[in-house]
Design a protein around this motif. Sequence first.
Motif, PDB file in Angstrom:
ATOM      1  N   GLY A 113      -9.079   3.132 -11.617  1.00 37.59           N
ATOM      2  CA  GLY A 113      -9.986   4.182 -11.162  1.00 37.59           C
ATOM      3  C   GLY A 113     -10.867   3.713 -10.018  1.00 37.59           C
ATOM      4  N   ALA A 114     -11.309   2.456 -10.083  1.00 30.33           N
ATOM      5  CA  ALA A 114     -12.134   1.904  -9.012  1.00 30.33           C
ATOM      6  C   ALA A 114     -11.333   1.776  -7.722  1.00 30.33           C
ATOM      7  N   VAL A 115     -10.069   1.388  -7.837  1.00 27.30           N
ATOM      8  CA  VAL A 115      -9.212   1.271  -6.647  1.00 27.30           C
ATOM      9  C   VAL A 115      -8.998   2.649  -6.026  1.00 27.30           C
ATOM     10  N   ARG A 116      -8.769   3.668  -6.860  1.00 30.01           N
ATOM     11  CA  ARG A 116      -8.580   5.023  -6.338  1.00 30.01           C
ATOM     12  C   ARG A 116      -9.831   5.503  -5.605  1.00 30.01           C
ATOM     13  N   HIS A 117     -11.002   5.240  -6.174  1.00 30.39           N
ATOM     14  CA  HIS A 117     -12.255   5.644  -5.539  1.00 30.39           C
ATOM     15  C   HIS A 117     -12.451   4.915  -4.209  1.00 30.39           C
ATOM     16  N   GLY A 118     -12.208   3.608  -4.205  1.00 31.86           N
ATOM     17  CA  GLY A 118     -12.364   2.828  -2.979  1.00 31.86           C
ATOM     18  C   GLY A 118     -11.352   3.199  -1.920  1.00 31.86           C
ATOM     19  N   LEU A 119     -10.116   3.450  -2.332  1.00 36.93           N
ATOM     20  CA  LEU A 119      -9.070   3.842  -1.385  1.00 36.93           C
ATOM     21  C   LEU A 119      -9.390   5.188  -0.749  1.00 36.93           C
ATOM     22  N   SER A 120      -9.904   6.112  -1.533  1.00 34.64           N
ATOM     23  CA  SER A 120     -10.274   7.427  -0.991  1.00 34.64           C
ATOM     24  C   SER A 120     -11.383   7.290   0.047  1.00 34.64           C
ATOM     25  N   LYS A 121     -12.386   6.473  -0.256  1.00 37.31           N
ATOM     26  CA  LYS A 121     -13.480   6.272   0.692  1.00 37.31           C
ATOM     27  C   LYS A 121     -12.989   5.582   1.960  1.00 37.31           C
ATOM     28  N   ALA A 122     -12.121   4.573   1.802  1.00 34.34           N
ATOM     29  CA  ALA A 122     -11.606   3.856   2.967  1.00 34.34           C
ATOM     30  C   ALA A 122     -10.757   4.766   3.847  1.00 34.34           C
ATOM     31  N   LEU A 123      -9.989   5.664   3.244  1.00 25.61           N
ATOM     32  CA  LEU A 123      -9.196   6.615   4.035  1.00 25.61           C
ATOM     33  C   LEU A 123     -10.100   7.535   4.851  1.00 25.61           C
ATOM     34  N   THR A 124     -11.223   7.954   4.262  1.00 28.28           N
ATOM     35  CA  THR A 124     -12.139   8.821   5.016  1.00 28.28           C
ATOM     36  C   THR A 124     -12.810   8.055   6.149  1.00 28.28           C
ATOM     37  N   TYR A 125     -13.021   6.745   5.972  1.00 23.68           N
ATOM     38  CA  TYR A 125     -13.585   5.955   7.065  1.00 23.68           C
ATOM     39  C   TYR A 125     -12.566   5.771   8.182  1.00 23.68           C
ATOM     40  N   HIS A 126     -11.288   5.653   7.816  1.00 19.57           N
ATOM     41  CA  HIS A 126     -10.236   5.462   8.829  1.00 19.57           C
ATOM     42  C   HIS A 126      -9.908   6.779   9.522  1.00 19.57           C
ATOM     43  N   GLU A 127      -9.802   7.855   8.732  1.00 21.54           N
ATOM     44  CA  GLU A 127      -9.510   9.191   9.273  1.00 21.54           C
ATOM     45  C   GLU A 127     -10.534  10.176   8.710  1.00 21.54           C
ATOM     46  N   PRO A 128     -11.635  10.440   9.419  1.00 25.02           N
ATOM     47  CA  PRO A 128     -12.693  11.315   8.888  1.00 25.02           C
ATOM     48  C   PRO A 128     -12.235  12.736   8.579  1.00 25.02           C
ATOM     49  N   GLU A 129     -11.167  13.202   9.191  1.00 27.00           N
ATOM     50  CA  GLU A 129     -10.721  14.582   8.926  1.00 27.00           C
ATOM     51  C   GLU A 129     -10.115  14.745   7.533  1.00 27.00           C
ATOM     52  N   LEU A 130      -9.831  13.636   6.836  1.00 22.52           N
ATOM     53  CA  LEU A 130      -9.292  13.706   5.475  1.00 22.52           C
ATOM     54  C   LEU A 130     -10.379  13.920   4.431  1.00 22.52           C
ATOM     55  N   ARG A 131     -11.637  13.833   4.838  1.00 18.56           N
ATOM     56  CA  ARG A 131     -12.737  13.897   3.876  1.00 18.56           C
ATOM     57  C   ARG A 131     -12.747  15.194   3.079  1.00 18.56           C
ATOM     58  N   SER A 132     -12.533  16.323   3.736  1.00 19.15           N
ATOM     59  CA  SER A 132     -12.602  17.608   3.030  1.00 19.15           C
ATOM     60  C   SER A 132     -11.515  17.721   1.959  1.00 19.15           C
ATOM     61  N   VAL A 133     -10.336  17.200   2.240  1.00 20.19           N
ATOM     62  CA  VAL A 133      -9.233  17.266   1.272  1.00 20.19           C
ATOM     63  C   VAL A 133      -9.550  16.397   0.060  1.00 20.19           C
ATOM     64  N   LEU A 134     -10.002  15.174   0.293  1.00 22.22           N
ATOM     65  CA  LEU A 134     -10.292  14.258  -0.805  1.00 22.22           C
ATOM     66  C   LEU A 134     -11.535  14.689  -1.585  1.00 22.22           C
ATOM     67  N   LYS A 135     -12.487  15.282  -0.900  1.00 20.69           N
ATOM     68  CA  LYS A 135     -13.700  15.748  -1.561  1.00 20.69           C
ATOM     69  C   LYS A 135     -13.395  16.922  -2.493  1.00 20.69           C
ATOM     70  N   LYS A 136     -12.510  17.819  -2.042  1.00 28.26           N
ATOM     71  CA  LYS A 136     -12.140  18.994  -2.824  1.00 28.26           C
ATOM     72  C   LYS A 136     -11.496  18.607  -4.153  1.00 28.26           C
ATOM     73  N   VAL A 137     -10.715  17.533  -4.138  1.00 34.89           N
ATOM     74  CA  VAL A 137     -10.014  17.077  -5.337  1.00 34.89           C
ATOM     75  C   VAL A 137     -10.939  16.250  -6.233  1.00 34.89           C
ATOM     76  N   GLY A 138     -12.018  15.716  -5.679  1.00 35.42           N
ATOM     77  CA  GLY A 138     -12.974  14.960  -6.470  1.00 35.42           C
ATOM     78  C   GLY A 138     -12.775  13.459  -6.440  1.00 35.42           C
ATOM     79  N   PHE A 139     -11.993  12.954  -5.486  1.00 33.53           N
ATOM     80  CA  PHE A 139     -11.727  11.526  -5.420  1.00 33.53           C
ATOM     81  C   PHE A 139     -12.863  10.736  -4.779  1.00 33.53           C
ATOM     82  N   LEU A 140     -13.776  11.395  -4.081  1.00 29.54           N
ATOM     83  CA  LEU A 140     -14.877  10.691  -3.442  1.00 29.54           C
ATOM     84  C   LEU A 140     -16.103  10.589  -4.346  1.00 29.54           C
TER      85      LEU A 140
END
Length: 166
Positions: A113-140
């Motif tokens: 679970g910690a890896v999933r949370h960290g991976l989601s945050k790192a993806l948003t730092y690499h590609e900020p346009e992915l934030r809305s998709v990951l936020k909607k699902v609750g991974f952030l």
Amino acid sequence: MADEGRKLSDLRTTLVKAQPNADTPAQGERDEARKVDALGRAYATGKRKNAVARVWVKRGRGVVTVNGREEQTYFARPVLRMLIHQPLLITEREGQYDVIVTVKGGGLSGQAGAVRHGLSKALTYHEPELRSVLKKVGFLTRDSRVVERKKYGRPKARRSFQFSKR
């Protein structure tokens, strides 16, 4: 195993695809929002229960390394590997990023679970346009549930000693 693939495909179809919207910033503005180091890596910390995962993401072939080992050897259960790959599957970035993880504390479930949370945050730092998709699902969102502490005068957190009328 085929049962997992069906569940993941159902999840993928119910979620919004990761396509840049018309309201995303221009390319120059998006580069300013990116948090990437000189080597092209994005770093984030993920937490779950007592586990803390430090995650680095960079463009690559899709190799996931956990504490210096392959993910198949570290997370032997398929459910835990599926949990880790959820952010990549939802954003349709499977096989495009190399993920390097250092994880400490807790058990395997909390670490996944910690890896999933960290991976989601790192993806948003690499590609900020992915934030809305990951936020909607609750991974952030950090799952704040932790083990309740043991209380004095009791054998466990809530358990009482057996009552006897005598």
